[in-house]
Design a protein around this motif. Sequence first.
Motif, PDB file in Angstrom:
ATOM      1  N   PHE B 238       0.869  -1.186   0.000  1.00 26.36           N
ATOM      2  CA  PHE B 238       0.000   0.000   0.000  1.00 26.36           C
ATOM      3  C   PHE B 238       0.902   1.232   0.000  1.00 26.36           C
ATOM      4  O   PHE B 238       1.486   1.585   1.020  1.00 26.36           O
ATOM      5  N   SER B 239       1.009   1.871  -1.157  1.00 32.75           N
ATOM      6  CA  SER B 239       1.931   3.005  -1.205  1.00 32.75           C
ATOM      7  C   SER B 239       1.178   4.318  -1.118  1.00 32.75           C
ATOM      8  O   SER B 239       1.760   5.368  -0.942  1.00 32.75           O
ATOM      9  N   ASN B 240      -0.139   4.237  -1.208  1.00 28.73           N
ATOM     10  CA  ASN B 240      -0.883   5.474  -1.392  1.00 28.73           C
ATOM     11  C   ASN B 240      -2.191   5.475  -0.605  1.00 28.73           C
ATOM     12  O   ASN B 240      -3.243   5.827  -1.131  1.00 28.73           O
ATOM     13  N   LEU B 241      -2.153   5.049   0.667  1.00 29.93           N
ATOM     14  CA  LEU B 241      -3.382   5.029   1.461  1.00 29.93           C
ATOM     15  C   LEU B 241      -3.849   6.462   1.708  1.00 29.93           C
ATOM     16  O   LEU B 241      -3.040   7.358   1.952  1.00 29.93           O
ATOM     17  N   SER B 242      -5.180   6.647   1.659  1.00 33.83           N
ATOM     18  CA  SER B 242      -5.710   8.006   1.836  1.00 33.83           C
ATOM     19  C   SER B 242      -5.607   8.459   3.276  1.00 33.83           C
ATOM     20  O   SER B 242      -5.591   7.646   4.205  1.00 33.83           O
ATOM     21  N   ILE B 243      -5.570   9.757   3.463  1.00 39.32           N
ATOM     22  CA  ILE B 243      -5.675  10.348   4.799  1.00 39.32           C
ATOM     23  C   ILE B 243      -6.739  11.439   4.758  1.00 39.32           C
ATOM     24  O   ILE B 243      -7.228  11.807   3.687  1.00 39.32           O
ATOM     25  N   GLY B 244      -7.127  11.905   5.944  1.00 43.94           N
ATOM     26  CA  GLY B 244      -8.149  12.959   5.993  1.00 43.94           C
ATOM     27  C   GLY B 244      -9.537  12.374   6.101  1.00 43.94           C
ATOM     28  O   GLY B 244      -9.756  11.423   6.851  1.00 43.94           O
ATOM     29  N   GLN B 245     -10.481  12.910   5.358  1.00 39.31           N
ATOM     30  CA  GLN B 245     -11.837  12.363   5.430  1.00 39.31           C
ATOM     31  C   GLN B 245     -12.590  12.544   4.129  1.00 39.31           C
ATOM     32  O   GLN B 245     -12.223  13.356   3.284  1.00 39.31           O
ATOM     33  N   GLN B 246     -13.645  11.760   3.983  1.00 40.30           N
ATOM     34  CA  GLN B 246     -14.476  11.821   2.791  1.00 40.30           C
ATOM     35  C   GLN B 246     -15.912  11.646   3.267  1.00 40.30           C
ATOM     36  O   GLN B 246     -16.193  10.803   4.113  1.00 40.30           O
ATOM     37  N   VAL B 247     -16.821  12.469   2.729  1.00 43.93           N
ATOM     38  CA  VAL B 247     -18.227  12.350   3.118  1.00 43.93           C
ATOM     39  C   VAL B 247     -19.039  11.852   1.926  1.00 43.93           C
ATOM     40  O   VAL B 247     -18.891  12.357   0.815  1.00 43.93           O
ATOM     41  N   TYR B 248     -19.869  10.830   2.159  1.00 42.93           N
ATOM     42  CA  TYR B 248     -20.810  10.373   1.143  1.00 42.93           C
ATOM     43  C   TYR B 248     -22.198  10.598   1.717  1.00 42.93           C
ATOM     44  O   TYR B 248     -22.578   9.994   2.720  1.00 42.93           O
ATOM     45  N   LYS B 249     -22.954  11.509   1.077  1.00 45.34           N
ATOM     46  CA  LYS B 249     -24.242  11.921   1.658  1.00 45.34           C
ATOM     47  C   LYS B 249     -25.353  10.925   1.371  1.00 45.34           C
ATOM     48  O   LYS B 249     -25.519  10.472   0.233  1.00 45.34           O
ATOM     49  N   MET B 250     -26.090  10.573   2.427  1.00 49.26           N
ATOM     50  CA  MET B 250     -27.281   9.725   2.282  1.00 49.26           C
ATOM     51  C   MET B 250     -28.290  10.159   3.318  1.00 49.26           C
ATOM     52  O   MET B 250     -27.916  10.566   4.411  1.00 49.26           O
ATOM     53  N   LYS B 251     -29.573  10.009   2.981  1.00 44.71           N
ATOM     54  CA  LYS B 251     -30.596  10.405   3.938  1.00 44.71           C
ATOM     55  C   LYS B 251     -30.749   9.315   4.999  1.00 44.71           C
ATOM     56  O   LYS B 251     -31.133   8.187   4.696  1.00 44.71           O
ATOM     57  N   THR B 252     -30.385   9.623   6.232  1.00 39.12           N
ATOM     58  CA  THR B 252     -30.457   8.655   7.331  1.00 39.12           C
ATOM     59  C   THR B 252     -30.335   9.399   8.661  1.00 39.12           C
ATOM     60  O   THR B 252     -29.658  10.429   8.717  1.00 39.12           O
TER      61      THR B 252
END
Lengths: 437, 429
Positions: B238-252
Amino acid sequence: MKIVSIFFAILLVSFNLNSKKIFNAKSHKLENGLTLIVVENPRAPVVAQMIWYDFGSSVEEIGKSGLAHFIEHLMFKGTKKFPKNYYSNFISKIGGSENAFTSYDYTAYYQVFPSQHLEKIIELEADRMQNLTLTKKNVEIEREVILEERFQRIESNPSSQLDESMRSVLYPNNYYGRPIIGWKHEIEKLNYDDVFNFYKNFYKPNNAVLVLSGDVNFSKAKEIVDKYYGNIKSSDTLKRKVVSDPDFKTTTFVELKNENVKQQVWKRIYRTKSFTKSIEESMALDLGMKILAGGSSSVLYEELVDEKKIFSMVGGFYQGLSKGDGYIYFYAIPNKEMDEKEIGDLIDKEVKKNIESKITPEKLELEKQKYYFDSIYGMDGILKPAEIIGEALSVGLKLNEIEKWNNKLKKINIDMVKKELNEFSKNNNYVTGSLRN
Amino acid sequence: MKLVFLLFFFFFQSSEALDFKKLKTKSGIEFWFVQDNSIPIISLSFSFRGGSSLELQDQHGLANLMVSLMDEGTRNLNSQEFKKLMKLNGMKLSFSSQKDRIDGVFQVISSQADQGFELFKEALNYPKFSEDEIKKVKNQISSSIKIDQSNIPTIASNKFNEYFFGDHIFKRNIKGTIKSLEKFKRQDISNFHEKSFQKENLVIGVAGDITDKKIKILIESVFGKLQDKFTIPEIELFSNLSIGQQVYKMKTPQTSVLFGHPGLKRNNEDFFALRIANYILGGGGFQSRLYKNIREKKGLVYSVYSYLLPFENDGVIVGGFQTRNKSVYETINAVKKNWKSMNTRGVSKEELNNAKAYFNGSFTRNFTSTSSIAALLKIVQYYKLGENYFQNREKIINNIDHEMVNSVASKYFKTENLFFMIVGEPEEK
């Protein structure tokens, strides 16, 4: 390996359905009413302890749904002698595992741990039956945890919401219609006094079955259990109400539409008999349902998935281990969008058509064989026997009946199975549900 | 640690469980075996290295489709006949496709061993892959992909993989997509079958009611005919694992959050020390810091956890929780704070001693059933932990001292390397 060999093989193994006891469990009843069950199995130095209280959400007063489950959470909060999370911490330090669960008819706590710690674990469990200490803050915080649990299990899961709603229709008069975890608006109002009184009134030795399974000796266990539980007083404050539901004169269809749903799912739940009413009849019904709708070799699956290719999945099962009525659960997932009524009619038609033609003695023998083999698999491990025995005793079956399960199995014949299935096909006490976009 | 020593001593004396045998079949297949006659069951646990990682760029979901067809008939038996014979012989067979391997479990009632192993042999070597069954199973996987689309935790898991692993092949969902499934032909499935089940990629653990001699013959009959035609490519680091955050919007009403962080391969020398550190942070059931600080003290979640996830090529640490939309960022911050404290302050002596006692005491729980014994025998081989692992494990644990675990904790737990996948409707603060 041709099919002909099936029948030869059936003859070969059928004599295995003998009169041996399944678990060889030993039992002992204390004067205060606590039942002790021991299943000795010394193959690894590990014991599973389960304590089964024979009440669950069933005994909650109207308006206070969720109490039984709430107190289950709070049982981990410590006692005077072993405060805070002493118990959990101790289990963890010896390499054990633990958890608990609540149902309509029972609440159970269990630990799996190295057998040298048997006495201490028995002491800790006996201690929290009577000495739980709770603060108001414990209750306030745990209410939030339980609401998160409800949001996780139900509020954010369309399929669970539909099930919850269908059950409330199916059991209009009985506690089985209320969710075990409780309605959200009622959980929000449960307070310290509600939960503490529930605990004080109902956590009594005469309402409990203690099961020890694994590397444990019966007479030793008896001695320790007498020592730690012997002085706890019994109490009859738990008044059980037996309530049943009326026969339906109407049919109800429940629909849940949710923009996140991408696959249509059809469900139907029937109210029916339970093992506590008749073991033989329930066993015949169970075997019949397995032939008709159980798994990917059932009559309905073969017909509607393999042959006619209308559904990607179809199936059903019978759950009859309950104090009151049991239920039968059916579901279907259509390959193409379909009208709900059409699905229901199709399944009804297939059920009626196939009871006479496809429920054969050969298929019954096969299911009985599987039933028997499953009882052997149930003995591989130490928690499973404790689960099976604890659940059965909690809903009102007798140890002897469980041990001799395979004797009853032997007597089930095709006429008994067909009688149950015919009765099922005429059962109008059901509710249909639909999950769609 | 005297207590623990006594326990192991007792264990050696009283149980056959640790007394495994290393056996070899006629054609050279090695496997580990524990004979246990206490119950008339034989349990077999096996893995083939490779799994979904063997899928080419346009074969997304093929491994899962192939293994889903493994109990749908053989060259001589159609699907229904096969399933009936399984039932009749008290046999269980299941396959599951993972990112870097295929796992399998086979069990049979010992009086039916010959028939059961015969069926297993037919299923593994000569699956039918009939057009009808392929179509049926494709429909079933498609339905299940659609059902997953309304299941918030499952979406979170898929989105997490997609974003966290960067451009690595592990970003793909095991099930594939409805579109990718459509184009697979019988020949694709059959070729993939041959590539997936190769002898040199196989590890097996067996426990149960059978003799050495007999199990050697039966293992040979099932696995002996497998070939080694294909070279399996190594999976990239794994040379390029993400950091930070990501939001995927769903109604819940409740948001699901999964988080990830670089970790270790199972056979790295720091692995056990990191495992102990993680047990203290987020692994230890009702004892972990995440559980105590986020659930018990604040009531923000029902469940919160972290665990080490080692793969064939590399490893990661992952975790997760669900919380109502209003408390998403508060909970993320609490996770970060606990993560940071592992790095800067490490663990206390008491926490370490409790964790070591847990790992020493919990091992015997693996020996309570034939299926868990078989699984353990397989795992030790799979991760190449060595034949002496059962003797060495206690020493490995006891050698981990306070300084060592804290140095490992500060070396590996890096708050700035955390990635959070957020699926739902988090309320900004």
